[in-house]
Design an enzyme around this catalytic site. Structure first.
Site, PDB file in Angstrom:
ATOM      1  N   ARG A  80       0.835  -1.208   0.000  1.00  0.00           N
ATOM      2  CA  ARG A  80       0.000   0.000   0.000  1.00  0.00           C
ATOM      3  C   ARG A  80       0.868   1.255   0.000  1.00  0.00           C
ATOM      4  O   ARG A  80       0.539   2.243  -0.660  1.00  0.00           O
ATOM      5  CB  ARG A  80      -0.956  -0.006   1.196  1.00  0.00           C
ATOM      6  CG  ARG A  80      -1.957   1.146   1.144  1.00  0.00           C
ATOM      7  CD  ARG A  80      -3.030   1.006   2.206  1.00  0.00           C
ATOM      8  NE  ARG A  80      -2.483   1.114   3.544  1.00  0.00           N
ATOM      9  CZ  ARG A  80      -3.166   0.853   4.663  1.00  0.00           C
ATOM     10  NH1 ARG A  80      -4.419   0.442   4.596  1.00  0.00           N
ATOM     11  NH2 ARG A  80      -2.596   0.980   5.829  1.00  0.00           N
ATOM     12  N   LYS A 182      -2.653   6.663   1.261  1.00  0.00           N
ATOM     13  CA  LYS A 182      -2.435   7.125   2.640  1.00  0.00           C
ATOM     14  C   LYS A 182      -1.434   8.274   2.641  1.00  0.00           C
ATOM     15  O   LYS A 182      -0.245   8.075   2.860  1.00  0.00           O
ATOM     16  CB  LYS A 182      -1.929   5.936   3.469  1.00  0.00           C
ATOM     17  CG  LYS A 182      -2.353   5.983   4.926  1.00  0.00           C
ATOM     18  CD  LYS A 182      -2.104   4.654   5.607  1.00  0.00           C
ATOM     19  CE  LYS A 182      -2.432   4.728   7.075  1.00  0.00           C
ATOM     20  NZ  LYS A 182      -3.884   4.780   7.362  1.00  0.00           N
ATOM     21  N   GLU A 218     -16.224   7.036   4.977  1.00  0.00           N
ATOM     22  CA  GLU A 218     -15.194   6.789   5.993  1.00  0.00           C
ATOM     23  C   GLU A 218     -15.674   7.298   7.346  1.00  0.00           C
ATOM     24  O   GLU A 218     -16.472   8.233   7.422  1.00  0.00           O
ATOM     25  CB  GLU A 218     -13.908   7.558   5.634  1.00  0.00           C
ATOM     26  CG  GLU A 218     -13.132   6.989   4.472  1.00  0.00           C
ATOM     27  CD  GLU A 218     -11.972   6.096   4.907  1.00  0.00           C
ATOM     28  OE1 GLU A 218     -11.894   5.684   6.079  1.00  0.00           O
ATOM     29  OE2 GLU A 218     -11.130   5.806   4.040  1.00  0.00           O
TER      30      GLU A 218
HETATM   31  C1  LIG Z   1      -4.945   4.027   7.569  1.00  0.00           C
HETATM   32  C2  LIG Z   1      -6.362   4.372   7.314  1.00  0.00           C
HETATM   33  C3  LIG Z   1      -7.411   3.466   7.562  1.00  0.00           C
HETATM   34  C4  LIG Z   1      -7.191   2.115   8.194  1.00  0.00           C
HETATM   35  O1  LIG Z   1      -6.391   1.237   7.457  1.00  0.00           O
HETATM   36  P1  LIG Z   1      -5.742  -0.024   8.136  1.00  0.00           P
HETATM   37  O2  LIG Z   1      -4.914  -0.635   7.082  1.00  0.00           O
HETATM   38  O3  LIG Z   1      -6.850  -0.912   8.564  1.00  0.00           O
HETATM   39  O4  LIG Z   1      -4.966   0.476   9.299  1.00  0.00           O
HETATM   40  C5  LIG Z   1      -8.700   3.858   7.233  1.00  0.00           C
HETATM   41  N1  LIG Z   1      -8.972   5.057   6.714  1.00  0.00           N
HETATM   42  C6  LIG Z   1      -7.989   5.966   6.480  1.00  0.00           C
HETATM   43  C7  LIG Z   1      -8.334   7.299   5.904  1.00  0.00           C
HETATM   44  C8  LIG Z   1      -6.655   5.648   6.781  1.00  0.00           C
HETATM   45  O5  LIG Z   1      -5.695   6.540   6.550  1.00  0.00           O
END
Ligand SMILES: *Cc1c(COP(=O)(O)O)cnc(C)c1O
Length: 339
Positions: A80, A182, A218
């Site tokens: 990722r 991210k 979200e």
């Molecule tokens: C990191 C993140 C998540 C959660 O992802 P995981 O891989 O489960 O930790 C969810 N939403 C956003 C906006 C994120 O940045």
């Protein structure tokens, strides 16, 4: 070693002894090394500072009953981060380098992994930033990849407790923007809506799909899931949602361990009555049950405002059981950082 009160850890910065750092220049990464220096020395022209050319990851190391330390699906974080890096035209970090860096950091700071049974974990923060003397809006010439860590407490002390959320009028990301990667920019945009929600006594805000504002996307910086009265586990599908590794793990566990029908689909705000339970999920939040959702003048309560629903609880026990090594993991989900 500094004395740490394992039972009263929150989610805040603690300087642990070692972090990993590696530099990319002229097309390649250096070897990378552990350092005790927690300050970064970068050019004032760094694109990470001006134009947000940066991305990050978040994962945890878990202390098992036998003292060994587990990493959960770390390769997925490595993949990722490179998807995020590519979207922002940053140098990729080879997956083996990412995993090796995480393992080195956990091993070097292993005394800071909270004891089994405390509910605490070692939170790891891999970070990739564009640096170097620059000022134009273009990819950086140099990059820094670093991984640091800190012990963090259980998200819910004394058991899973539902909390309430409010629908935001703001968007976190654009329909074809960077919502699915991210990157810090998404977070900068989310601070104001998040603080607004907290000022009104909600845990955080919920974002709707930016194109039509009719579907849940979200929950703050976590993904959403709902469980219908027909025993379907549903999580929203959209190109502007961050693909949570926890969410994909729950989709698998819901279907293969709990016998639910697991679906990625639309969660319309107008159809919340279909759901008997709902929650937020992510590495930091693990699974956080949602008590109720405020939108406009309406307050919709799911299972209960005070008690976690039975299916949410089962999913939580299954997921955390796997992470802490008490429940058999699906193939490839667990890697030992320390035997
Ligand atoms: C990191 C993140 C998540 C959660 O992802 P995981 O891989 O489960 O930790 C969810 N939403 C956003 C906006 C994120 O940045």
């Amino acid at each position: 070693m500094t004395q740490i009160d394992w039972d009263n850890l929150g989610f805040s910065y603690i300087k642990t002894p070692f972090r990993y750092i590696s530099h990319w220049k002229n097309g390649s990464w250096d070897e990378g090394r552990l350092t005790e220096d927690n300050q970064l020395h970068i050019s004032e022209g760094s694109p990470a500072l001006h134009y947000g050319q940066q991305c990050f990851e978040g994962l945890k190391a878990y202390r098992c009953k036998d003292g060994s330390i587990n990493l959960f699906r770390v390769q997925e974080n490595a993949k990722r981060m490179n998807r995020s890096a590519s979207r922002l035209m940053m140098a990729n970090v080879p997956e083996e380098k990412f995993v090796d860096a995480v393992k080195q950091v956990v091993t070097a700071n292993k005394d800071y992994v909270p004891p089994y049974g405390s509910g605490g974990t070692l939170y790891l923060r891999p970070l990739l930033i564009g640096v170097g003397d620059s000022i134009g809006v273009q990819p950086a010439d140099e990059y820094i990849f670093t991984v640091f860590c800190m012990p963090v407490g259980a998200y819910f002390k004394g058991g899973l407790k539902p909390t309430n959320f409010i629908i935001s009028d703001y968007d976190r990301a654009a329909p074809q923007g960077t919502g699915a990667v991210k990157v810090g920019g998404n977070y900068a945009a989310s601070i104001l809506p998040g603080e607004d929600a907290k000022a009104r006594s909600f845990s955080d805000c919920i974002y709707l799909d930016p194109a039509t504002h009719t579907k849940i996307e979200e929950v703050g910086s976590a993904n959403f899931f709902g469980i219908t009265y027909d025993d379907e586990f549903i999580t929203p599908i959209s190109p502007s949602i961050l693909p949570s590794i926890t969410k994909y793990s729950l989709l698998y566990l819901a279907e293969n361990r709990l016998g639910l029908k697991a679906i990625e689909g639309d969660v319309y705000l107008s159809e919340l009555d279909r759901y008997k339970e709902a929650g937020a999920c992510g590495t930091a939040a693990v699974i956080s049950p949602i008590g109720g959702i405020q939108y406009g003048d309406t307050f919709h309560v799911f299972h209960s405002e005070t008690e976690v629903g039975p299916i949410t609880k089962k999913l939580y026990d299954e997921l955390t059981g796997i992470q802490f090594g008490d429940v058999a993991a699906p193939e490839g989900w667990i890697m030992k950082a320390v035997q």
